[in-house]
Design an enzyme around this catalytic site. Structure first.
Site, PDB file in Angstrom:
ATOM      1  N   ASP A   7      28.706   8.003  -2.945  1.00 59.30           N
ATOM      2  CA  ASP A   7      27.942   7.882  -3.826  1.00 59.30           C
ATOM      3  C   ASP A   7      26.904   6.914  -2.706  1.00 59.30           C
ATOM      4  OD1 ASP A   7      29.590   5.750  -3.667  1.00 59.30           O
ATOM      5  OD2 ASP A   7      29.656   5.929  -6.220  1.00 59.30           O
ATOM      6  N   ASN A  64      33.980  -0.526 -16.106  1.00 60.48           N
ATOM      7  CA  ASN A  64      34.389   0.888 -16.430  1.00 60.48           C
ATOM      8  C   ASN A  64      35.527   2.214 -16.667  1.00 60.48           C
ATOM      9  OD1 ASN A  64      32.539   2.223 -15.247  1.00 60.48           O
ATOM     10  ND2 ASN A  64      31.304   2.261 -16.088  1.00 60.48           N
ATOM     11  N   HIS A 122      35.399   3.623 -13.503  1.00 63.81           N
ATOM     12  CA  HIS A 122      34.336   5.008 -13.005  1.00 63.81           C
ATOM     13  C   HIS A 122      34.263   5.477 -11.834  1.00 63.81           C
ATOM     14  CE1 HIS A 122      30.943   2.178 -11.476  1.00 63.81           C
ATOM     15  NE2 HIS A 122      31.889   2.768 -10.627  1.00 63.81           N
ATOM     16  N   GLU A 177      30.348   8.160 -14.362  1.00 62.32           N
ATOM     17  CA  GLU A 177      30.549   7.012 -15.823  1.00 62.32           C
ATOM     18  C   GLU A 177      30.565   8.053 -16.941  1.00 62.32           C
ATOM     19  OE1 GLU A 177      29.439   4.500 -14.309  1.00 62.32           O
ATOM     20  OE2 GLU A 177      28.063   3.875 -14.075  1.00 62.32           O
TER      21      GLU A 177
HETATM   22  C1  GLP Z   1      30.576   1.322  -7.293  1.00 62.40           C
HETATM   23  C2  GLP Z   1      30.550   2.485  -6.722  1.00 62.40           C
HETATM   24  C3  GLP Z   1      31.791   2.855  -6.831  1.00 62.40           C
HETATM   25  C4  GLP Z   1      33.113   1.794  -6.262  1.00 62.40           C
HETATM   26  C5  GLP Z   1      33.298   1.159  -7.208  1.00 62.40           C
HETATM   27  C6  GLP Z   1      33.980   0.000  -6.865  1.00 62.40           C
HETATM   28  O1  GLP Z   1      29.857   0.876  -8.581  1.00 62.40           O
HETATM   29  N1  GLP Z   1      29.933   3.706  -7.489  1.00 62.40           N
HETATM   30  O2  GLP Z   1      31.570   3.690  -5.406  1.00 62.40           O
HETATM   31  O3  GLP Z   1      34.784   2.602  -6.315  1.00 62.40           O
HETATM   32  O4  GLP Z   1      31.652   1.136  -8.228  1.00 62.40           O
HETATM   33  O5  GLP Z   1      33.326  -0.998  -6.914  1.00 62.40           O
HETATM   34  P1  GLP Z   1      33.886  -2.130  -5.727  1.00 62.40           P
HETATM   35  O6  GLP Z   1      35.130  -1.688  -5.054  1.00 62.40           O
HETATM   36  O7  GLP Z   1      33.387  -2.844  -5.172  1.00 62.40           O
HETATM   37  O8  GLP Z   1      34.730  -2.714  -6.878  1.00 62.40           O
END
Ligand code: GLP
Length: 235
Positions: A69, A138, A140, A145
């Site tokens: 992403d 949340n 995702h 989402e």
């Molecule tokens: C982000 C990204 C995801 C990521 C997630 C968790 O918004 N879109 O690809 O895995 O949220 O991020 P983190 O590992 O920094 O908590």
């Protein structure tokens, strides 16, 4: 089969385990297609892969990488972009050459067209062999989402307010206005998924994830419909 859940008391232990799963897979299939998440959860794992690459130069010389992403409307040279993160933590340390690296451009002028382009790339080069995921507070995965319906393939995603509190973008004054992401079916088409659960504020998402009840309110719960998921949880 199904979801294999393992708990870790320290971040390094979780990261080493995840890296080992990847190293074993790439030894068995050097040209595998690896889907890469960004964020705080996989950083330790990428560090362990970098160390493995330093001791065995040939390990990743055929591995292909696709980006999970990307934040939309963010300069790809900006340090918060997923592009910047992946160049620094994965592409450069593992010497992934441009012909083996693909995915959304952060500064694509037409994000919808960019999604069509990446869908075509995935169709041609897929399926993904190993998909690394993190989880949002949340629930995702990628930028899929919580929603009434999940989107199957690459799409431009409206970002949830909690997503804009993610560590990568929390301090930005001009926040990303959308996300570009592989869809839920793109992710579920991967042969093997490694979900890393780490970071603050993930308690509720984790509770729903491990419950085994699939709901669009917590997108990561869709992983229960996949036959081969390793879920590594810090805590
Ligand atoms: C982000 C990204 C995801 C990521 C997630 C968790 O918004 N879109 O690809 O895995 O949220 O991020 P983190 O590992 O920094 O908590």
């Amino acid at each position: 089969m199904g979801m294999k859940i393992q708990y870790f008391s320290d971040y390094e232990g979780m990261s080493t385990k995840a890296a080992q799963l990847i190293i074993d897979a790439v030894k068995a299939k050097p040209e595998l297609l690896f889907c890469a998440a960004t964020g705080g959860s996989p950083t330790g794992m990428y560090k362990a892969l970098k160390e493995a690459a330093q001791s065995d130069e040939s390990l990743f010389e055929k591995m292909k990488v696709i980006k999970l992403d990307e934040w939309g409307d963010v300069d790809s040279k900006h340090p918060v972009s997923c592009e910047y993160y992946l160049q620094e933590h994965l592409v450069n340390p593992l010497k992934i050459t441009p012909d083996r690296y693909m995915g959304f451009s952060a500064d694509a002028e037409n994000p919808k067209e960019e999604c069509v382009r990446v869908s075509c790339v995935l169709q041609e080069k897929g399926p993904i062999d190993i998909c690394i995921l993190g989880i949002g507070t949340n629930g995702h995965i990628g930028f899929n989402e919580p929603n009434l319906q999940m989107t199957d393939h690459c799409h431009v995603a409206k970002l949830a307010p909690s997503t804009l509190l993610n560590g990568m973008v929390i301090n930005m004054t001009k926040k990303p206005t959308y996300g570009l992401t592989l869809g839920v079916q793109d992710i579920l088409s991967a042969k093997h998924i490694i979900m890393l659960v780490a970071g603050s504020g993930k308690e509720e998402a984790t509770k729903h994830l491990v419950s085994g009840k699939i709901t669009n309110d917590w997108p990561a719960t869709h992983l229960w419909s996949h036959p081969n998921v390793d879920c590594l949880i810090l805590g």
